[in-house]
Scaffold this motif. Structure first.
Motif, mmCIF file in Angstrom:
data_model
loop_
_atom_site.group_PDB
_atom_site.id
_atom_site.type_symbol
_atom_site.label_atom_id
_atom_site.label_comp_id
_atom_site.label_asym_id
_atom_site.label_seq_id
_atom_site.Cartn_x
_atom_site.Cartn_y
_atom_site.Cartn_z
ATOM 1 N N ALA A 20 0.823 -1.203 0.000
ATOM 2 C CA ALA A 20 0.000 0.000 0.000
ATOM 3 C C ALA A 20 0.861 1.258 0.000
ATOM 4 C CB ALA A 20 -0.943 -0.009 1.199
ATOM 5 N N ILE A 21 1.944 1.250 0.793
ATOM 6 C CA ILE A 21 2.835 2.414 0.836
ATOM 7 C C ILE A 21 3.608 2.546 -0.465
ATOM 8 C CG2 ILE A 21 4.854 3.391 1.988
ATOM 9 C CD1 ILE A 21 3.821 2.169 4.605
ATOM 10 N N ALA A 22 4.105 1.412 -0.990
ATOM 11 C CA ALA A 22 4.897 1.441 -2.221
ATOM 12 C C ALA A 22 4.080 1.962 -3.393
ATOM 13 C CB ALA A 22 5.467 0.067 -2.522
ATOM 14 N N ASN A 23 2.791 1.693 -3.399
ATOM 15 C CA ASN A 23 1.932 2.147 -4.497
ATOM 16 C C ASN A 23 1.801 3.671 -4.537
ATOM 17 O OD1 ASN A 23 1.420 -0.420 -5.466
ATOM 18 N ND2 ASN A 23 -0.425 -0.706 -4.234
ATOM 19 N N ARG A 24 2.154 4.343 -3.444
ATOM 20 C CA ARG A 24 2.064 5.808 -3.413
ATOM 21 C C ARG A 24 3.254 6.476 -4.093
ATOM 22 N NH1 ARG A 24 1.030 6.110 3.104
ATOM 23 N NH2 ARG A 24 -0.783 4.709 3.181
ATOM 24 N N TYR A 25 4.334 5.734 -4.242
ATOM 25 C CA TYR A 25 5.567 6.340 -4.721
ATOM 26 C C TYR A 25 6.084 5.611 -5.954
ATOM 27 C CZ TYR A 25 5.371 7.953 0.107
ATOM 28 O OH TYR A 25 4.947 8.475 1.301
#
Length: 331
Positions: A324-329
């Motif tokens: 989920a965090i990686a999908n933001r960047y």
């Protein structure tokens, strides 16, 4: 006025001509006779670029009042601040030969007679900027130095006056928490991993391992303005992630091995690093995960009695959070 001496500066926008500057620093343009007279009193030949600036604007307060100190160690540069430029003359107190000028600095305040003091600093007389003639003598080309009487040090700033002048920056250009955060973000995106973290990412069997580590670090920097691990959910996610990847890369490693290796993962080695850690926080994280039933003994599977692994459910939760965090960047 055409500016050939300082081509990188717009001298029409250089000076902050406040009432205070007019009262304390600015004098009329010096003629050649005055310049020669001041040079005789000082005992030094003033550099042509300094004279050129003073003929254009004799003393004053610039908008750009900060000069970077040379980096004596790795890290962001420090800055010294100047208050104003002394005029060539005697009329104003803040003139080279004024009542608050070079004679006072050297005779009453015991500044070293290495040359000509041309700028004061906002420190009540404890710091000055010097045209330093020690290398080439009183008729030679001086360098520029910062004299700090509080700490009894002389620090070179520039090889000549023109270079010094063009190194000055305004306060808005200094390293601030905002642009320091941008630097920290760049480190999370591009910083070199420690050798051990490289090995972990290569051997853990998870192709997205490096991406997840960088993404979680990026999120930490955005929330805290620095890459540091404390007692908070994002820090614990990073603790979880690095331990999970470590156990995948080294399935037979014991807790003793992990705690020994911990500083070499991302705490004290490599450009991508928190630059230190609190051992008690790592122990607290581990003890909490054990109490929660998320870390279990796995001696029979690994052949090690002191080996802990995450439960399958816990690993799935870690993976989901990291994705989920990686999908933001775009890392």
């Amino acid at each position: 006025m055409e500016n050939k001496t300082f081509p990188q500066l717009d001298l029409e926008l250089f000076w902050d001509d406040t009432n205070s500057a007019a009262k304390e620093y600015i004098d009329e343009s010096p003629n050649d006779l005055l310049i020669a007279s001041v040079e005789r009193d000082l005992g030094y030949k003033l550099p042509d670029d300094y004279i050129a600036l003073m003929k254009q604007h004799n003393g004053g307060i610039p908008y750009a009042t900060y000069c970077p100190l040379p980096a004596e160690a790795e890290g962001e540069p420090e800055y010294i601040e100047i208050a104003g430029f002394f005029s060539i003359g005697r009329k104003k107190a803040n003139a080279l030969c004024g009542t608050s000028g070079n004679q006072l600095f050297k005779e009453a305040w015991h500044y070293p007679d290495y040359g000509v003091y041309i700028c004061d600093c906002p420190s009540a007389g404890f710091e000055l900027i010097l045209l330093d003639y020690r290398q080439y003598g009183p008729d030679g080309q001086p360098s520029v130095a910062y004299v700090d009487m509080n700490n009894n040090r002389v620090i070179p700033l520039a090889p000549d006056f023109a270079t010094f002048l063009q190194s000055l920056v305004e306060e808005s250009e200094l390293v601030t928490p905002e642009n320091d955060q941008l630097h920290q973000i760049k480190i999370t995106e591009e910083g070199e991993f420690s050798p051990l973290l490289v090995k972990i990412c290569r051997n853990c069997g998870i192709p997205q391992g490096e991406q997840w580590v960088r993404a979680v670090a990026r999120q930490i920097v955005e929330e805290k303005s620095q890459f540091a691990l404390y007692d908070d959910p994002l820090s614990w996610l990073m603790y979880d992630l690095q331990y999970m990847l470590y156990t995948f890369a080294f399935p037979k490693a014991s807790i003793t091995h992990y705690l020994h290796d911990y500083p070499l993962i991302l705490a004290e080695d490599g450009e991508f690093s928190t630059n230190g850690y609190v051992p008690d926080l790592v122990s607290q994280w581990m003890e909490s995960r054990i109490k929660e039933g998320k870390l279990l003994q796995a001696g029979k599977m690994t052949g090690q009695k002191n080996c802990l692994v995450f439960t399958t459910e816990t690993m799935e939760q870690i993976v989901l959070q990291c994705k989920a965090i990686a999908n933001r960047y775009d890392i």
